[in-house]
Design an enzyme around this catalytic site. Structure first.
Site, PDB file in Angstrom:
ATOM      1  N   PHE A  91      35.671   7.570  50.305  1.00  0.00           N
ATOM      2  CA  PHE A  91      35.112   7.028  49.063  1.00  0.00           C
ATOM      3  C   PHE A  91      34.475   8.167  48.288  1.00  0.00           C
ATOM      4  O   PHE A  91      33.481   8.748  48.718  1.00  0.00           O
ATOM      5  CB  PHE A  91      34.075   5.916  49.294  1.00  0.00           C
ATOM      6  CG  PHE A  91      33.659   5.305  47.984  1.00  0.00           C
ATOM      7  CD1 PHE A  91      34.462   4.361  47.349  1.00  0.00           C
ATOM      8  CD2 PHE A  91      32.498   5.706  47.330  1.00  0.00           C
ATOM      9  CE1 PHE A  91      34.110   3.827  46.113  1.00  0.00           C
ATOM     10  CE2 PHE A  91      32.146   5.176  46.094  1.00  0.00           C
ATOM     11  CZ  PHE A  91      32.953   4.236  45.486  1.00  0.00           C
ATOM     12  N   ASP A 129      31.781  16.125  50.230  1.00  0.00           N
ATOM     13  CA  ASP A 129      31.176  15.179  49.294  1.00  0.00           C
ATOM     14  C   ASP A 129      29.914  14.649  49.973  1.00  0.00           C
ATOM     15  O   ASP A 129      29.974  13.815  50.870  1.00  0.00           O
ATOM     16  CB  ASP A 129      32.164  14.037  48.994  1.00  0.00           C
ATOM     17  CG  ASP A 129      31.538  12.940  48.147  1.00  0.00           C
ATOM     18  OD1 ASP A 129      30.318  12.992  47.892  1.00  0.00           O
ATOM     19  OD2 ASP A 129      32.277  12.010  47.747  1.00  0.00           O
ATOM     20  N   LYS A 153      23.210  10.970  43.683  1.00  0.00           N
ATOM     21  CA  LYS A 153      22.300   9.899  44.118  1.00  0.00           C
ATOM     22  C   LYS A 153      20.809  10.289  44.182  1.00  0.00           C
ATOM     23  O   LYS A 153      20.144  10.229  43.157  1.00  0.00           O
ATOM     24  CB  LYS A 153      22.791   9.305  45.427  1.00  0.00           C
ATOM     25  CG  LYS A 153      24.127   8.523  45.246  1.00  0.00           C
ATOM     26  CD  LYS A 153      24.417   7.641  46.422  1.00  0.00           C
ATOM     27  CE  LYS A 153      25.821   7.087  46.434  1.00  0.00           C
ATOM     28  NZ  LYS A 153      25.943   5.715  45.984  1.00  0.00           N
TER      29      LYS A 153
HETATM   30  C1  LIG Z   1      30.359   9.733  49.186  1.00  0.00           C
HETATM   31  C2  LIG Z   1      30.297   9.235  47.783  1.00  0.00           C
HETATM   32  N1  LIG Z   1      30.880   9.950  46.804  1.00  0.00           N
HETATM   33  C3  LIG Z   1      30.844   9.557  45.534  1.00  0.00           C
HETATM   34  C4  LIG Z   1      30.229   8.387  45.159  1.00  0.00           C
HETATM   35  C5  LIG Z   1      30.241   7.951  43.738  1.00  0.00           C
HETATM   36  O1  LIG Z   1      29.016   8.156  43.144  1.00  0.00           O
HETATM   37  P1  LIG Z   1      28.702   7.499  41.729  1.00  0.00           P
HETATM   38  O2  LIG Z   1      28.683   6.015  41.940  1.00  0.00           O
HETATM   39  O3  LIG Z   1      27.364   8.051  41.338  1.00  0.00           O
HETATM   40  O4  LIG Z   1      29.804   7.915  40.811  1.00  0.00           O
HETATM   41  C6  LIG Z   1      29.602   7.603  46.145  1.00  0.00           C
HETATM   42  C7  LIG Z   1      28.938   6.341  45.801  1.00  0.00           C
HETATM   43  O5  LIG Z   1      28.630   5.509  46.607  1.00  0.00           O
HETATM   44  C8  LIG Z   1      29.642   8.033  47.485  1.00  0.00           C
HETATM   45  O6  LIG Z   1      29.084   7.328  48.468  1.00  0.00           O
END
Ligand SMILES: Cc1ncc(COP(=O)(O)O)c(C=O)c1O
Length: 421
Positions: free
Chosen positions: A162, A247, A276
């Protein structure tokens, strides 16, 4: 309901809170469903106020926020140090764009690079944008430094990843709902199983720009790779001249008991996506952070964002990082996560298939056949806000400032909830 003719006047004359106070929770839910697209399925609670780990609905009912804004709320709602920093900054300068230099953004770039033990920063707003930035950097590095032929660069990603919901990113998602009916998908990505070093080795070709993964698959169900995996991935990427991109949008900033999730092993990345909690629970702040050799491929005009790197966001992020550092959020997450995990495990709940987690990134997976929807409603009734990920895993990712007594209270409520199933 509010008359449209008075709507704007009331906002300007009396403030938005005057309207907020005049509307019931039910009216708010109806308004949201009527005017908003239905791309979320919120818990049936209208959160009207928050402080620390606690939030309240319009009737004054108190909840423990155990989803913590999908891990973004590390500092707790309305954290005092961050609010004070915002108040001070509001009197000086808020948004200025990257068309000019600002002191706050300069300090933010330095602070974040050093926090991450990396060299340079490209500021963005959301996690998905930070990841998009990493993808662009990796591709340009592949063409200009590694010598991959034009338009042939490949990025290797993992099943059940994700990384956000942009069109490029959903193109390599393996979750049917994120992809279906949103094609055509961009080429250049290869999907391999997570936690599988042999698959990674087999997938690498001379055109591979990067391996791009989460240190723990959080949305994928809090899936923790085997010990040694991250370190071996790092070694392999170095050997093959492939960039390693972690990530850390969800695992970063102390959530797992270390500053970054990769720090559990010797697995420092070339590029890192963060977001976040960097926004201190106040506003979106994200970034791609990386080694100079890679970051330097960006030239004027290659990439940008109007709000990415603004003074207010910079001050929020600097204060958020300072607090995480000075108050040892990593140690707190480690200790509190162990306490919560042990207490939930000691409940010996027969409905629970597996309890997984690291630090304060916990997931309670229930067995097939357990009514997860009902469980979600019961959690809410008992004053716990949480949501499932991948259908059967309830996450427990409260703010890192949660107190021991709040952990004990949350565990009592978990016990009560399961007993009512
Ligand atoms: C590992 C990871 N990457 C990217 C994102 C996406 O972040 P955003 O919702 O701020 O675009 C999330 C969101 O939950 C995430 O958990």
């Amino acid at each position: 309901m509010i008359e449209t003719s008075t709507f704007w006047h009331q906002i300007l004359d009396k403030g938005v809170q005057s309207l907020v106070k005049s509307l019931s929770d039910q009216e708010i839910i109806e308004m949201t469903e009527h005017y908003g697209t239905h791309n979320y399925h919120p818990a049936m609670v209208n959160v009207r106020a928050g402080q620390g780990v606690e939030v309240w609905d319009g009737n004054g009912k108190r909840y423990l926020d155990c989803i913590g804004v999908y891990s973004a709320m590390a500092h707790g709602h309305r954290n005092e140090a961050i609010l004070n920093a915002v108040r001070e900054q509001l009197d000086v300068l808020t948004v200025a764009s990257r068309a000019v230099y600002t002191s706050e953004v300069a300090l933010f770039l330095k602070g974040l690079a050093e926090y991450c033990h990396l060299d340079m920063v490209c500021p963005m707003n959301s996690g998905a944008e930070a990841n998009e930035t990493c993808i662009k950097l990796a591709r340009k590095w592949a063409y200009t430094v590694k010598g991959v032929p034009d338009d042939q660069a490949e990025i290797i990603v993992c099943q059940d990843n994700f990384h956000g919901r942009t069109t490029t990113i959903i193109g390599f998602s393996t979750e049917k709902q994120y992809r279906d009916k949103f094609g055509p998908y961009g080429p250049g990505f290869k999907v391999i199983p997570f936690n599988d070093l042999e698959a990674l080795e087999a997938a690498i070709t001379p055109n591979t720009a990067a391996f791009f993964a989460e240190p723990i698959q959080a949305e994928g169900g809090i899936i923790i790779p085997e010990p040694g995996y991250m370190e071996k991935v790092r070694k392999l990427c170095t050997e093959k001249n492939v960039l390693l991109i972690w990530d850390e949008v969800q695992t970063g900033f102390c959530r797992t008991g270390k500053r970054m999730g990769w720090e559990h092993e010797d697995a420092k990345p070339d590029l890192l996506a963060v977001g976040k909690p960097l926004g201190g629970g106040i506003m979106p702040v994200s970034a791609a952070v990386g080694r100079k050799e890679v970051m330097d491929v960006f030239e004027f005009g290659d990439h940008g964002s109007t709000f990415g790197g603004n003074p207010l966001g910079a001050v929020v992020a600097l204060t958020a990082m300072a607090q995480m550092e000075v108050e040892d959020f990593a140690g707190q997450a480690e200790r509190k996560g162990s306490r919560m995990m042990k207490q939930i495990a000691d409940l010996n709940l027969p409905e629970v298939k597996e309890l997984r987690g690291r630090g304060l990134l916990l997931g309670i997976e229930v067995h097939e056949g357990v009514d997860a929807k009902k469980l979600g409603h019961l959690f809410l009734e008992n004053g716990i806000i949480t949501k499932q990920t991948r259908h059967r895993t309830f996450r427990m990712t409260p703010p890192i400032v949660i107190t021991d007594s709040q952990i004990d209270e949350a565990v009592d409520k978990i016990k009560q909830t399961f007993s009512q199933l």
